[in-house]
Design a protein around this motif. Structure first.
Motif, PDB file in Angstrom:
ATOM      1  N   HIS A 101       7.113   1.161  10.147  1.00 59.13           N
ATOM      2  CA  HIS A 101       6.197   0.184   9.224  1.00 59.13           C
ATOM      3  C   HIS A 101       5.899   0.692   7.674  1.00 59.13           C
ATOM      4  N   VAL A 102       6.026   2.489   7.760  1.00 58.62           N
ATOM      5  CA  VAL A 102       6.361   3.414   6.856  1.00 58.62           C
ATOM      6  C   VAL A 102       7.542   2.655   5.612  1.00 58.62           C
ATOM      7  N   GLN A 103       8.232   2.615   6.070  1.00 58.16           N
ATOM      8  CA  GLN A 103      10.032   2.741   5.780  1.00 58.16           C
ATOM      9  C   GLN A 103      10.056   0.841   4.898  1.00 58.16           C
ATOM     10  N   SER A 104       9.445   0.067   5.186  1.00 56.14           N
ATOM     11  CA  SER A 104       9.178  -1.315   5.460  1.00 56.14           C
ATOM     12  C   SER A 104       8.364  -1.261   4.084  1.00 56.14           C
ATOM     13  N   ALA A 105       7.282  -0.923   4.260  1.00 55.63           N
ATOM     14  CA  ALA A 105       6.339  -0.319   3.484  1.00 55.63           C
ATOM     15  C   ALA A 105       6.665   0.335   2.083  1.00 55.63           C
ATOM     16  N   ARG A 106       7.532   1.160   1.854  1.00 61.95           N
ATOM     17  CA  ARG A 106       8.239   2.293   0.874  1.00 61.95           C
ATOM     18  C   ARG A 106       9.241   0.513   0.469  1.00 61.95           C
ATOM     19  N   ALA A 107      10.063   0.420   0.955  1.00 64.38           N
ATOM     20  CA  ALA A 107      11.293  -0.809   0.079  1.00 64.38           C
ATOM     21  C   ALA A 107      10.570  -1.464  -0.712  1.00 64.38           C
ATOM     22  N   HIS A 108       9.233  -2.207  -0.048  1.00 62.36           N
ATOM     23  CA  HIS A 108       8.496  -3.770  -0.583  1.00 62.36           C
ATOM     24  C   HIS A 108       8.410  -2.916  -1.662  1.00 62.36           C
ATOM     25  N   PHE A 109       7.766  -1.249  -2.068  1.00 65.73           N
ATOM     26  CA  PHE A 109       7.359  -0.724  -3.296  1.00 65.73           C
ATOM     27  C   PHE A 109       8.384  -0.666  -4.317  1.00 65.73           C
ATOM     28  N   MET A 110       9.469  -0.506  -3.554  1.00 62.73           N
ATOM     29  CA  MET A 110      10.077   0.567  -4.317  1.00 62.73           C
ATOM     30  C   MET A 110      11.200  -0.669  -5.215  1.00 62.73           C
ATOM     31  N   ASN A 111      11.119  -2.008  -4.520  1.00 64.04           N
ATOM     32  CA  ASN A 111      11.549  -3.494  -5.056  1.00 64.04           C
ATOM     33  C   ASN A 111      10.776  -3.829  -6.469  1.00 64.04           C
ATOM     34  N   PHE A 112       9.579  -3.974  -5.761  1.00 60.50           N
ATOM     35  CA  PHE A 112       8.504  -3.980  -7.188  1.00 60.50           C
ATOM     36  C   PHE A 112       8.918  -3.338  -8.763  1.00 60.50           C
ATOM     37  N   LEU A 113       8.515  -1.677  -8.054  1.00 65.59           N
ATOM     38  CA  LEU A 113       8.821  -0.870  -9.025  1.00 65.59           C
ATOM     39  C   LEU A 113      10.841  -1.457 -10.325  1.00 65.59           C
ATOM     40  N   LYS A 114      11.564  -1.254  -9.700  1.00 63.91           N
ATOM     41  CA  LYS A 114      12.611  -1.653 -10.063  1.00 63.91           C
ATOM     42  C   LYS A 114      12.172  -2.908 -10.892  1.00 63.91           C
ATOM     43  N   LEU A 115      11.985  -3.485 -10.151  1.00 62.92           N
ATOM     44  CA  LEU A 115      11.711  -5.592 -11.183  1.00 62.92           C
ATOM     45  C   LEU A 115      11.024  -4.793 -12.689  1.00 62.92           C
ATOM     46  N   CYS A 116       9.883  -4.176 -11.989  1.00 65.19           N
ATOM     47  CA  CYS A 116       9.358  -4.226 -13.201  1.00 65.19           C
ATOM     48  C   CYS A 116       9.731  -2.946 -14.242  1.00 65.19           C
ATOM     49  N   LYS A 117      10.691  -2.344 -13.614  1.00 65.98           N
ATOM     50  CA  LYS A 117      11.500  -1.152 -14.346  1.00 65.98           C
ATOM     51  C   LYS A 117      12.424  -2.679 -15.218  1.00 65.98           C
ATOM     52  N   SER A 118      13.382  -3.179 -14.564  1.00 64.56           N
ATOM     53  CA  SER A 118      14.027  -4.299 -15.175  1.00 64.56           C
ATOM     54  C   SER A 118      13.511  -5.122 -16.210  1.00 64.56           C
ATOM     55  N   ILE A 207       1.617  -0.936 -10.295  1.00 63.61           N
ATOM     56  CA  ILE A 207       2.450   0.568 -11.065  1.00 63.61           C
ATOM     57  C   ILE A 207       1.699   1.469 -10.427  1.00 63.61           C
ATOM     58  N   SER A 208       1.120   1.854 -10.608  1.00 70.65           N
ATOM     59  CA  SER A 208       0.010   2.562 -10.082  1.00 70.65           C
ATOM     60  C   SER A 208      -0.139   2.545  -8.631  1.00 70.65           C
ATOM     61  N   THR A 209      -0.411   1.961  -8.065  1.00 71.24           N
ATOM     62  CA  THR A 209      -0.507   2.210  -6.853  1.00 71.24           C
ATOM     63  C   THR A 209       0.297   2.029  -6.259  1.00 71.24           C
ATOM     64  N   SER A 210       1.318   1.411  -6.939  1.00 65.91           N
ATOM     65  CA  SER A 210       3.073   1.658  -5.448  1.00 65.91           C
ATOM     66  C   SER A 210       3.619   3.420  -5.967  1.00 65.91           C
ATOM     67  N   LEU A 211       3.609   3.966  -7.035  1.00 65.08           N
ATOM     68  CA  LEU A 211       4.008   5.634  -7.313  1.00 65.08           C
ATOM     69  C   LEU A 211       2.927   5.887  -6.262  1.00 65.08           C
ATOM     70  N   ASP A 212       1.680   5.699  -6.081  1.00 65.86           N
ATOM     71  CA  ASP A 212       0.947   6.820  -5.351  1.00 65.86           C
ATOM     72  C   ASP A 212       1.161   6.349  -3.684  1.00 65.86           C
ATOM     73  N   GLU A 213       1.969   5.171  -3.449  1.00 73.20           N
ATOM     74  CA  GLU A 213       1.766   5.074  -2.144  1.00 73.20           C
ATOM     75  C   GLU A 213       3.407   5.647  -1.723  1.00 73.20           C
ATOM     76  N   ILE A 214       4.222   5.759  -2.612  1.00 73.66           N
ATOM     77  CA  ILE A 214       5.382   5.921  -1.981  1.00 73.66           C
ATOM     78  C   ILE A 214       5.242   7.344  -2.149  1.00 73.66           C
ATOM     79  N   GLU A 215       4.451   8.381  -2.538  1.00 67.12           N
ATOM     80  CA  GLU A 215       4.515   9.467  -2.490  1.00 67.12           C
ATOM     81  C   GLU A 215       4.129   9.721  -0.905  1.00 67.12           C
ATOM     82  N   SER A 216       3.152   8.973  -0.852  1.00 69.93           N
ATOM     83  CA  SER A 216       2.417   9.248   0.850  1.00 69.93           C
ATOM     84  C   SER A 216       2.878   9.363   1.158  1.00 69.93           C
ATOM     85  N   ILE A 217       3.912   8.511   1.400  1.00 69.61           N
ATOM     86  CA  ILE A 217       4.887   7.291   2.235  1.00 69.61           C
ATOM     87  C   ILE A 217       6.023   8.226   2.971  1.00 69.61           C
ATOM     88  N   ASP A 218       6.247   9.383   1.567  1.00 69.91           N
ATOM     89  CA  ASP A 218       7.680  10.314   1.404  1.00 69.91           C
ATOM     90  C   ASP A 218       6.938  11.401   2.569  1.00 69.91           C
TER      91      ASP A 218
END
Length: 345
Positions: A101-118, A207-218
């Protein structure tokens, strides 16, 4: 009747799917009920958001070749779908699938951040991909080369801490602006520019929430992988051992003559002399002193010579000889058990 049936058969609109899934996420986060009681809402929210994500992919609403200004204001909210999916995925409580579950959630957050980055929404750095266990082991030798390679420097830690503080301040500011605009937008009085600003603020908040969540997930993934490693090693250590072949009974005798006597009965047991038993154990390497280095020949000869000298001195001692002879004479004149008056009244 035909119109009602057609409306019932029509799939839900994309906007309704997003709004329903988003509302369920807000209910789960605001609820004070136990997490187990909220799992039905978590599952329903995930299903709705996944349907919406599939519909967005089919419609090809977003493309890497377009700019942010080219996205319609009404479509900006669909950029949030990966972040909302990641947040709901983390709400699942199946411990046996927690790492999944945490790996799947991390992938979702990363997809969102990459979309925002693009689309160049916000200023942030994409998180690094976490190391796998094999890569982590291979990097141990590199980390031992020096603290600069193996551990983050104090400067990097200070920069990371400062970035967290700035991100927290920005997030609070964005949340305050959203709270002031929410009632105005939901009332339907907001124009297109205000709607666009409203959804862009939501994107910045996530974006801020995703960055914080990815750090906790790692950090959690390190713990979960360590737990799985301990379980695997424990399971291997408790694996059933091969049963030992039972040893056949036998009679241990002093010499070959006794072996012939004790082995003559019916049913007869196998007999073995002490010498035969010793040689058999020696061949199998089962003797206690096997594998233990013995002393050098010189030391063994000296010890043997010393023992012989002590024995010779003891035999030449007149007092010792006199006591031994007296004991032998006493035994000749007194039968065995002489002087034992116990239980004789």
């Amino acid at each position: 009747m035909a119109a009602a049936a057609a409306a019932a058969a029509e799939p839900p609109r994309l906007a309704a799917l997003l709004e329903s899934g988003w509302r369920l996420l807000d209910e789960v986060e605001a609820s004070a009920e136990p997490a187990a009681a909220l799992q039905d809402r978590v599952r329903r929210g995930l299903e709705l958001l996944q349907q919406a994500a599939r519909r967005v992919a089919q419609l090809e609403l977003f493309s890497q070749n377009e700019e942010l200004e080219e996205i319609a204001s009404a479509d900006l909210k669909y950029l949030l779908l990966p972040a909302l999916l990641g947040a709901l995925t983390l709400k699942q409580i199946n411990l046996s699938k927690r790492l999944e579950h945490v790996q799947s959630a991390r992938a979702h957050f990363m997809n969102f951040l990459k979309l925002c980055k693009s689309y160049q929404i916000g200023k942030f750095q994409l998180p690094e991909t976490p190391e796998s266990p094999d890569e982590n082991e291979s990097s141990e030798s590199t980390s031992k080369a020096g603290p600069a390679l193996g551990q983050p420097s104090l400067v990097a830690m200070a920069v990371n801490r400062q970035a967290k503080i700035e991100r927290y301040k920005q997030k609070k500011e964005v949340e305050n602006r959203l709270a002031s605009m929410k009632a105005f937008v939901e009332s339907g009085q907001a124009d297109e520019e205000q709607m666009r600003e409203f959804y862009l603020l939501h994107i910045q908040k996530w974006i801020s929430t995703s960055l914080d969540e990815i750090e906790s997930i790692d950090q959690e993934m390190v713990i979960l992988r360590g737990r799985d490693t301990i379980k695997q090693s424990s399971a291997s250590s408790h694996a059933p051992r091969q049963p030992r072949t039972p040893m056949k009974p036998f009679i241990l005798t002093r010499n070959a003559a006794q072996a012939k006597v004790f082995g003559a009965g019916y049913p007869s047991l196998a007999t073995m002399t002490v010498d035969d038993w010793y040689e058999q154990r020696q061949k199998r390497g089962l003797l206690p002193d096997q594998g233990v280095p013995r002393g050098t020949p010189e030391v063994a000869d000296e010890e043997l010579e010393q023992e012989q000298q002590e024995k010779k001195v003891e035999e030449d001692n007149e007092e010792t000889l006199r006591k031994a002879r007296g004991w032998d004479d006493w035994k000749d004149t007194h039968p065995r058990g002489y002087g034992n008056r116990q239980n004789m009244g």
